[in-house]
Write a protein that holds these residues in place. Structure first.
Motif, PDB file in Angstrom:
ATOM      1  N   ILE A 165      45.244  -0.597   2.220  1.00 39.65           N
ATOM      2  CA  ILE A 165      46.294   0.635   2.862  1.00 39.65           C
ATOM      3  C   ILE A 165      45.159   1.389   4.342  1.00 39.65           C
ATOM      4  CG2 ILE A 165      46.253   3.005   2.148  1.00 39.65           C
ATOM      5  CD1 ILE A 165      46.654   2.323  -0.712  1.00 39.65           C
ATOM      6  N   SER A 166      45.673   1.314   4.843  1.00 38.69           N
ATOM      7  CA  SER A 166      45.219   1.687   6.220  1.00 38.69           C
ATOM      8  C   SER A 166      44.325   3.365   6.116  1.00 38.69           C
ATOM      9  CB  SER A 166      45.623   2.048   7.249  1.00 38.69           C
ATOM     10  OG  SER A 166      46.830   2.833   7.371  1.00 38.69           O
ATOM     11  N   GLU A 167      43.576   3.993   6.617  1.00 38.27           N
ATOM     12  CA  GLU A 167      43.228   4.813   6.853  1.00 38.27           C
ATOM     13  C   GLU A 167      44.384   6.097   6.689  1.00 38.27           C
ATOM     14  OE1 GLU A 167      38.599   5.889   8.387  1.00 38.27           O
ATOM     15  OE2 GLU A 167      40.272   6.578   9.724  1.00 38.27           O
ATOM     16  N   SER A 168      45.027   6.452   7.741  1.00 33.68           N
ATOM     17  CA  SER A 168      45.922   7.284   7.815  1.00 33.68           C
ATOM     18  C   SER A 168      46.641   6.848   6.974  1.00 33.68           C
ATOM     19  CB  SER A 168      46.751   6.774   9.393  1.00 33.68           C
ATOM     20  OG  SER A 168      47.138   5.019   9.625  1.00 33.68           O
ATOM     21  N   ASP A 169      47.541   6.155   6.647  1.00 39.15           N
ATOM     22  CA  ASP A 169      47.505   5.658   5.294  1.00 39.15           C
ATOM     23  C   ASP A 169      47.031   6.959   3.962  1.00 39.15           C
ATOM     24  OD1 ASP A 169      50.497   4.703   6.149  1.00 39.15           O
ATOM     25  OD2 ASP A 169      48.932   2.359   5.381  1.00 39.15           O
ATOM     26  N   TYR A 170      45.743   6.480   3.998  1.00 41.40           N
ATOM     27  CA  TYR A 170      44.739   7.410   3.131  1.00 41.40           C
ATOM     28  C   TYR A 170      45.197   9.063   3.099  1.00 41.40           C
ATOM     29  CZ  TYR A 170      43.060   3.614  -0.121  1.00 41.40           C
ATOM     30  OH  TYR A 170      42.559   2.842  -0.485  1.00 41.40           O
ATOM     31  N   VAL A 171      45.330   9.231   4.510  1.00 40.08           N
ATOM     32  CA  VAL A 171      44.923  10.091   5.005  1.00 40.08           C
ATOM     33  C   VAL A 171      46.920  11.736   4.366  1.00 40.08           C
ATOM     34  CG1 VAL A 171      45.332  12.379   6.850  1.00 40.08           C
ATOM     35  CG2 VAL A 171      43.849  10.161   6.580  1.00 40.08           C
ATOM     36  N   GLU A 172      47.747  10.424   4.163  1.00 36.91           N
ATOM     37  CA  GLU A 172      48.743  11.029   4.343  1.00 36.91           C
ATOM     38  C   GLU A 172      48.950  11.346   2.810  1.00 36.91           C
ATOM     39  OE1 GLU A 172      51.620  12.189   5.892  1.00 36.91           O
ATOM     40  OE2 GLU A 172      50.168  11.800   7.623  1.00 36.91           O
ATOM     41  N   LEU A 173      48.332  10.382   1.985  1.00 35.13           N
ATOM     42  CA  LEU A 173      48.369   9.854   0.210  1.00 35.13           C
ATOM     43  C   LEU A 173      47.773  11.585  -0.266  1.00 35.13           C
ATOM     44  CD1 LEU A 173      47.386   6.296  -0.552  1.00 35.13           C
ATOM     45  CD2 LEU A 173      50.085   8.228  -0.782  1.00 35.13           C
ATOM     46  N   LEU A 174      46.511  11.680   0.985  1.00 33.91           N
ATOM     47  CA  LEU A 174      45.688  12.829   0.612  1.00 33.91           C
ATOM     48  C   LEU A 174      45.846  14.386   0.647  1.00 33.91           C
ATOM     49  CD1 LEU A 174      42.000  11.711   1.668  1.00 33.91           C
ATOM     50  CD2 LEU A 174      42.868  11.963  -1.266  1.00 33.91           C
ATOM     51  N   LEU A 175      47.567  13.821   1.447  1.00 32.40           N
ATOM     52  CA  LEU A 175      47.650  15.360   2.110  1.00 32.40           C
ATOM     53  C   LEU A 175      48.686  15.637   0.701  1.00 32.40           C
ATOM     54  CD1 LEU A 175      47.460  15.194   5.652  1.00 32.40           C
ATOM     55  CD2 LEU A 175      46.370  16.611   4.471  1.00 32.40           C
ATOM     56  N   HIS A 176      49.215  14.492   0.274  1.00 32.58           N
ATOM     57  CA  HIS A 176      50.817  14.499  -1.200  1.00 32.58           C
ATOM     58  C   HIS A 176      50.160  15.638  -1.735  1.00 32.58           C
ATOM     59  CE1 HIS A 176      54.114  14.146  -2.876  1.00 32.58           C
ATOM     60  NE2 HIS A 176      53.615  13.453  -3.171  1.00 32.58           N
ATOM     61  N   GLN A 177      48.388  15.128  -1.845  1.00 38.92           N
ATOM     62  CA  GLN A 177      47.947  15.468  -2.984  1.00 38.92           C
ATOM     63  C   GLN A 177      47.447  16.378  -2.795  1.00 38.92           C
ATOM     64  OE1 GLN A 177      47.778  13.644  -5.656  1.00 38.92           O
ATOM     65  NE2 GLN A 177      48.945  12.452  -5.695  1.00 38.92           N
ATOM     66  N   GLN A 178      47.584  17.559  -1.809  1.00 41.51           N
ATOM     67  CA  GLN A 178      47.044  18.581  -1.611  1.00 41.51           C
ATOM     68  C   GLN A 178      45.424  19.324  -1.915  1.00 41.51           C
ATOM     69  OE1 GLN A 178      49.165  21.632  -0.534  1.00 41.51           O
ATOM     70  NE2 GLN A 178      50.848  20.252  -0.680  1.00 41.51           N
TER      71      GLN A 178
END
Length: 335
Positions: free
Chosen positions: A100-113
């Motif tokens: 998983i790319s860093e940008s994808d990780y950021v999206e996952l983290l944002l989804h987790q609030q």
């Protein structure tokens, strides 16, 4: 729904009725229990009810570039402990080749609030990497702290070990030992900490009247294998001392010296960077420049908590002084 209630109730140690009251916004639940239920939802991978999604979870993303370098697990331990003491749970995100790319990780983290993000190395240190996901964090005003120097334009709170001072200490040590052919083994060319180290090496060479030719500066990846390959070029260029940008690279350099039929430190001295775990147990024990991980980690947590309480971004870079730790991998220059 019943399975979700049961899983969350078991995780928190409360009744399913209590979980139901939290999810439905009903009174009669303490703030600490409510936070624990919402955190458990996030940890277990369940979506929050729509009316609760706007609230931040007591989760903090912890982004690491790898775990093979011992310095990153050490950082994770310090940061994880600091977050726990403040009532937050770290969400560990590890970048791997083909993963998983860093940008994808950021999206996952944002989804987790998540309530904030800590980056311990990543694309922000490289000028040629994509930085759009950082701009997203700025737009959202999400509390964020970087560890190690970012490229220009990323005005996040940053905690760095002084790269220039680390190189000055290592270079000065080799000069005192009589070395005149000093090789510099760095990370990628667009890597800001490596650029700072190189600039300091150039200044030190000029100060001591030493010629730092192009063949004595090699850029590499941060791994033992890459360090070995890169160090072999420095050895071929006649370097009697090698300053490395990480401990694994330094261990690779020691291997390269031995593969060339030479000895450490009798023929080539090697200096690492980080003073990560077990560097005093290598053969020979590694001379290295120590990063003050404990103090840096505590400051990272303080900066993150301050952003959460003030809701204001912090754009300063806090520098920590490194410490040269002299062991047996450095010695007098060969005659």
């Amino acid at each position: 729904m019943s399975r979700r209630l049961a899983d969350v109730a078991r995780k928190v140690g409360v009744s399913e009725a209590t979980v139901s009251r939290v999810l439905n916004g009903k009174p009669g639940v303490s703030a600490s229990t409510r936070d624990a239920v919402l955190t458990a939802l996030d940890v277990l991978g369940y979506e929050r009810p729509t009316k609760l999604r706007g609230e931040r979870a007591r989760l903090v993303g912890l982004m690491l570039p790898e775990l093979q370098n011992p310095i990153f697990p050490a950082l994770a331990e310090v940061l994880g402990g600091g977050l726990a003491q403040n009532g937050f749970t770290p969400v560990l995100c590890i970048q791997t080749a083909g993963g998983i790319s860093e940008s994808d990780y950021v999206e996952l983290l944002l989804h987790q609030q998540v309530s904030g993000v800590i980056f311990a190395g990543g694309a922000y240190t490289q000028g040629e990497a994509g930085h759009e996901h950082y701009e997203r964090l700025v737009e959202l005003k999400l509390p964020t702290v970087l560890i190690s120097a970012p490229v220009d334009g990323l005005e996040f709170a940053t905690v760095s070990c002084d790269d220039a001072a680390s190189t000055e200490q290592a270079f000065g040590h080799l000069v005192q030992l009589g070395h005149r052919r000093i090789g510099i083994l760095l990370g990628p060319r667009d890597h800001v900490p490596s650029q700072r180290k190189l600039a300091a090496a150039v200044r030190m060479a000029q100060r001591h009247g030493i010629e730092l030719t192009d063949d004595l500066v090699v850029h590499s990846l941060y791994s033992l294998e890459a360090g070995q390959t890169a160090a072999s070029r420095l050895i071929a260029a006649g370097a009697t001392g090698i300053i490395c940008a990480s401990d694994p690279m330094a261990l690779g350099a020691i291997r390269a010296v031995r593969r060339a039929g030479l000895r450490v430190p009798e023929d080539v001295s090697v200096i690492g960077y980080d003073d990560s775990a077990l560097m005093n147990c290598t053969e020979p024990p590694l001379t290295t420049v120590r990063q003050p991980i404990e103090a840096m980690g505590k400051t990272v947590i303080e900066l993150l908590m301050r952003q959460m309480s003030t809701h204001q971004p912090l754009g300063d870079e806090v520098f920590f002084a490194p410490e040269l730790v002299v062991r047996s991998s450095t010695g007098p220059a060969p005659r």
